[in-house]
Scaffold this motif. Structure first.
Motif, PDB file in Angstrom:
ATOM      1  N   SER A   1       0.695  -1.141  -0.101  1.00  0.00           N
ATOM      2  CA  SER A   1       0.084  -0.159   0.031  1.00  0.00           C
ATOM      3  C   SER A   1       0.894   1.279  -0.041  1.00  0.00           C
ATOM      4  O   SER A   1       0.592   2.074  -0.568  1.00  0.00           O
ATOM      5  CB  SER A   1      -0.706  -0.081   1.203  1.00  0.00           C
ATOM      6  OG  SER A   1      -0.080   0.028   2.452  1.00  0.00           O
ATOM      7  N   GLU A   2       2.001   1.099   0.529  1.00  0.00           N
ATOM      8  CA  GLU A   2       2.744   2.341   0.679  1.00  0.00           C
ATOM      9  C   GLU A   2       3.254   2.687  -0.633  1.00  0.00           C
ATOM     10  O   GLU A   2       3.524   3.620  -1.106  1.00  0.00           O
ATOM     11  CB  GLU A   2       4.111   2.219   1.792  1.00  0.00           C
ATOM     12  CG  GLU A   2       5.021   3.402   1.900  1.00  0.00           C
ATOM     13  CD  GLU A   2       6.235   3.181   2.733  1.00  0.00           C
ATOM     14  OE1 GLU A   2       7.020   4.149   3.034  1.00  0.00           O
ATOM     15  OE2 GLU A   2       6.297   1.990   3.293  1.00  0.00           O
ATOM     16  N   THR A   3       3.997   1.474  -1.290  1.00  0.00           N
ATOM     17  CA  THR A   3       4.470   1.442  -2.604  1.00  0.00           C
ATOM     18  C   THR A   3       3.494   2.341  -3.544  1.00  0.00           C
ATOM     19  O   THR A   3       3.749   3.077  -4.410  1.00  0.00           O
ATOM     20  CB  THR A   3       4.870   0.453  -3.198  1.00  0.00           C
ATOM     21  OG1 THR A   3       6.018  -0.102  -2.149  1.00  0.00           O
ATOM     22  CG2 THR A   3       5.570   0.435  -4.484  1.00  0.00           C
ATOM     23  N   PHE A   4       2.162   1.700  -3.530  1.00  0.00           N
ATOM     24  CA  PHE A   4       1.351   2.384  -4.435  1.00  0.00           C
ATOM     25  C   PHE A   4       1.015   3.628  -4.223  1.00  0.00           C
ATOM     26  O   PHE A   4       0.720   4.355  -5.053  1.00  0.00           O
ATOM     27  CB  PHE A   4      -0.051   1.381  -4.463  1.00  0.00           C
ATOM     28  CG  PHE A   4      -1.344   1.905  -4.914  1.00  0.00           C
ATOM     29  CD1 PHE A   4      -1.273   1.511  -6.581  1.00  0.00           C
ATOM     30  CD2 PHE A   4      -2.354   2.548  -4.284  1.00  0.00           C
ATOM     31  CE1 PHE A   4      -2.214   1.912  -7.223  1.00  0.00           C
ATOM     32  CE2 PHE A   4      -3.527   2.964  -5.223  1.00  0.00           C
ATOM     33  CZ  PHE A   4      -3.445   2.657  -6.558  1.00  0.00           C
ATOM     34  N   THR A   5       0.666   4.145  -2.790  1.00  0.00           N
ATOM     35  CA  THR A   5       0.259   5.344  -2.644  1.00  0.00           C
ATOM     36  C   THR A   5       1.414   6.525  -2.991  1.00  0.00           C
ATOM     37  O   THR A   5       1.286   7.480  -3.308  1.00  0.00           O
ATOM     38  CB  THR A   5       0.353   5.403  -1.155  1.00  0.00           C
ATOM     39  OG1 THR A   5      -0.572   4.651  -0.475  1.00  0.00           O
ATOM     40  CG2 THR A   5      -0.288   6.795  -0.741  1.00  0.00           C
ATOM     41  N   ILE A   6       2.792   5.903  -2.874  1.00  0.00           N
ATOM     42  CA  ILE A   6       3.916   6.905  -3.172  1.00  0.00           C
ATOM     43  C   ILE A   6       3.814   7.195  -4.561  1.00  0.00           C
ATOM     44  O   ILE A   6       4.018   8.195  -5.160  1.00  0.00           O
ATOM     45  CB  ILE A   6       5.130   6.504  -2.652  1.00  0.00           C
ATOM     46  CG1 ILE A   6       5.135   6.536  -0.964  1.00  0.00           C
ATOM     47  CG2 ILE A   6       6.340   6.928  -3.339  1.00  0.00           C
ATOM     48  CD1 ILE A   6       6.473   5.729  -0.375  1.00  0.00           C
ATOM     49  N   GLY A   7       3.755   6.012  -5.340  1.00  0.00           N
ATOM     50  CA  GLY A   7       3.609   6.389  -6.793  1.00  0.00           C
ATOM     51  C   GLY A   7       2.528   7.140  -7.166  1.00  0.00           C
ATOM     52  O   GLY A   7       2.931   7.740  -8.404  1.00  0.00           O
ATOM     53  N   LEU A   8       1.406   6.921  -6.841  1.00  0.00           N
ATOM     54  CA  LEU A   8       0.310   7.560  -7.072  1.00  0.00           C
ATOM     55  C   LEU A   8       0.519   9.167  -7.092  1.00  0.00           C
ATOM     56  O   LEU A   8       0.137   9.928  -7.890  1.00  0.00           O
ATOM     57  CB  LEU A   8      -0.969   7.220  -6.385  1.00  0.00           C
ATOM     58  CG  LEU A   8      -2.272   7.751  -6.778  1.00  0.00           C
ATOM     59  CD1 LEU A   8      -2.759   7.495  -8.335  1.00  0.00           C
ATOM     60  CD2 LEU A   8      -3.291   7.293  -5.917  1.00  0.00           C
ATOM     61  N   THR A   9       0.895   9.390  -5.949  1.00  0.00           N
ATOM     62  CA  THR A   9       0.987  10.798  -5.414  1.00  0.00           C
ATOM     63  C   THR A   9       2.252  11.454  -6.058  1.00  0.00           C
ATOM     64  O   THR A   9       1.998  12.549  -6.558  1.00  0.00           O
ATOM     65  CB  THR A   9       1.286  10.753  -3.846  1.00  0.00           C
ATOM     66  OG1 THR A   9       2.496   9.994  -3.491  1.00  0.00           O
ATOM     67  CG2 THR A   9      -0.008  10.701  -3.048  1.00  0.00           C
ATOM     68  N   ASP A  10       3.132  10.687  -6.519  1.00  0.00           N
ATOM     69  CA  ASP A  10       4.246  11.140  -7.204  1.00  0.00           C
ATOM     70  C   ASP A  10       3.888  11.646  -8.824  1.00  0.00           C
ATOM     71  O   ASP A  10       4.004  12.807  -9.167  1.00  0.00           O
ATOM     72  CB  ASP A  10       5.377  10.229  -7.415  1.00  0.00           C
ATOM     73  CG  ASP A  10       6.259  10.372  -6.296  1.00  0.00           C
ATOM     74  OD1 ASP A  10       5.925  11.242  -5.392  1.00  0.00           O
ATOM     75  OD2 ASP A  10       7.266   9.472  -5.943  1.00  0.00           O
TER      76      ASP A  10
END
Length: 116
Positions: A67-76
């Motif tokens: 979930s952290e990887t997905f969230t960071i990629g989406l926000t970037d």
């Protein structure tokens, strides 16, 4: 009728191979029914992921990582999309294009001066 001729059973049911297939099919139908009962998937998730402490901790760590990887990629991606044209890579392209145009103008001007 058919029951009187074959001793109360159909000829297909008297065949042991068909009987085994039939019992397999009935077991498959029973399994399909149990998967649609309320609480079935919750109990399966509990048995597979949360019953033992080691599995519970591993599941929590994996879910947190994904979930952290997905969230960071989406926000970037959102940040880059909302600020395109204002970020350094975009500005660097513009600066390099201006410098290349300026150098080309200077070379063109110096070549015309040399020709005269």
């Amino acid at each position: 009728g058919i029951n009187a001729e074959y001793g109360g059973q159909s000829p297909i049911m008297s065949d042991p191979i068909y009987r085994n297939r039939f019992s397999l099919a009935s077991r498959q139908k029973l399994f399909q029914r149990t998967t649609h009962q309320p609480g079935y998937w919750g109990s399966q998730v509990y048995k597979r992921l949360f019953k033992r402490n080691s599995l519970w901790v591993t599941t929590i760590i994996l879910v947190a990582f994904v979930s952290e990887t997905f969230t960071i990629g989406l926000t970037d991606q959102m940040w880059n999309w909302m600020n395109r044209g204002k970020l350094w890579p975009d500005l660097l392209k513009d600066i390099e294009a201006r410098e290349a145009a300026k150098i080309a103008e200077e070379e063109a001007a110096s070549s015309t001066v040399d020709e005269e």
